[in-house]
Design a protein around this motif. Sequence first.
Motif, short mmCIF file in Angstrom:
data_model
loop_
_atom_site.label_atom_id
_atom_site.label_comp_id
_atom_site.label_asym_id
_atom_site.label_seq_id
_atom_site.Cartn_x
_atom_site.Cartn_y
_atom_site.Cartn_z
N ASP A 47 0.79 -1.22 0.00
CA ASP A 47 0.00 0.00 0.00
C ASP A 47 0.83 1.28 0.00
O ASP A 47 0.27 2.37 -0.10
CB ASP A 47 -0.92 0.02 1.24
N SER A 48 2.13 1.16 0.12
CA SER A 48 2.95 2.37 0.25
C SER A 48 3.63 2.74 -1.06
O SER A 48 3.92 1.90 -1.90
CB SER A 48 4.00 2.18 1.34
N GLU A 49 3.85 4.03 -1.21
CA GLU A 49 4.56 4.53 -2.39
C GLU A 49 6.06 4.55 -2.13
O GLU A 49 6.85 4.24 -3.02
CB GLU A 49 4.07 5.93 -2.74
N LYS A 50 6.45 4.95 -0.93
CA LYS A 50 7.86 4.97 -0.55
C LYS A 50 8.13 3.84 0.43
O LYS A 50 7.26 3.45 1.19
CB LYS A 50 8.21 6.30 0.11
N SER A 51 9.35 3.35 0.39
CA SER A 51 9.70 2.29 1.33
C SER A 51 11.05 2.61 1.98
O SER A 51 11.92 3.23 1.37
CB SER A 51 9.75 0.94 0.63
N TYR A 52 11.17 2.19 3.21
CA TYR A 52 12.37 2.43 3.99
C TYR A 52 12.76 1.14 4.70
O TYR A 52 11.94 0.26 4.94
CB TYR A 52 12.11 3.51 5.05
N LYS A 53 14.04 1.07 5.04
CA LYS A 53 14.48 -0.04 5.87
C LYS A 53 15.49 0.49 6.87
O LYS A 53 16.12 1.54 6.66
CB LYS A 53 15.04 -1.19 5.05
N ILE A 54 15.62 -0.24 7.97
CA ILE A 54 16.52 0.19 9.03
C ILE A 54 17.83 -0.56 8.90
O ILE A 54 17.85 -1.79 8.85
CB ILE A 54 15.88 -0.05 10.41
N VAL A 55 18.91 0.22 8.84
CA VAL A 55 20.25 -0.36 8.76
C VAL A 55 21.09 0.33 9.83
O VAL A 55 21.24 1.55 9.82
CB VAL A 55 20.89 -0.12 7.37
N ALA A 56 21.58 -0.44 10.77
CA ALA A 56 22.42 0.09 11.85
C ALA A 56 21.76 1.29 12.54
O ALA A 56 22.36 2.35 12.67
CB ALA A 56 23.80 0.44 11.34
N ASN A 57 20.52 1.13 12.93
CA ASN A 57 19.74 2.15 13.64
C ASN A 57 19.49 3.41 12.83
O ASN A 57 19.19 4.46 13.38
CB ASN A 57 20.41 2.52 14.97
N ILE A 58 19.62 3.31 11.52
CA ILE A 58 19.33 4.44 10.63
C ILE A 58 18.29 3.98 9.61
O ILE A 58 18.43 2.92 9.00
CB ILE A 58 20.60 4.90 9.88
N MET A 59 17.25 4.78 9.43
CA MET A 59 16.23 4.46 8.44
C MET A 59 16.65 5.07 7.11
O MET A 59 16.90 6.28 7.03
CB MET A 59 14.87 5.01 8.88
#
Length: 108
Positions: A47-59
């Motif tokens: 459902d989202s247009e943008k996606s993010y992931k967390i790497v070493a406590n940084i999104m």
Amino acid sequence: MVDKKESEEKIAQLQLLEQNMQNFTMQKQQFQMQLNEIASALENLKDSEKSYKIVANIMINAKKEDLESELKQKKEMLELRIKKLEKQEEEIREKSQKIQKEVLGSME
């Protein structure tokens, strides 16, 4: 006829098998929780247009397709681990039942 010492050893084996079963159950629960999180993430990703992931406590921003592929791979890996744990649980259950019968048979 099984002597007392043998019975005690078999009871100790049963206790060890029970501990193993408890460990497998806890691991399986953890894997199932992770599977639920992944399923939820995949659903939200649709459902989202943008996606993010967390790497070493940084999104960080991530490609939707890459993230989806990564999540599906993790899901497959967890499903395989759960199947392996279930197989090990069944083997231990069978071994435990066999030992229980031997111990109970020796008490008669």
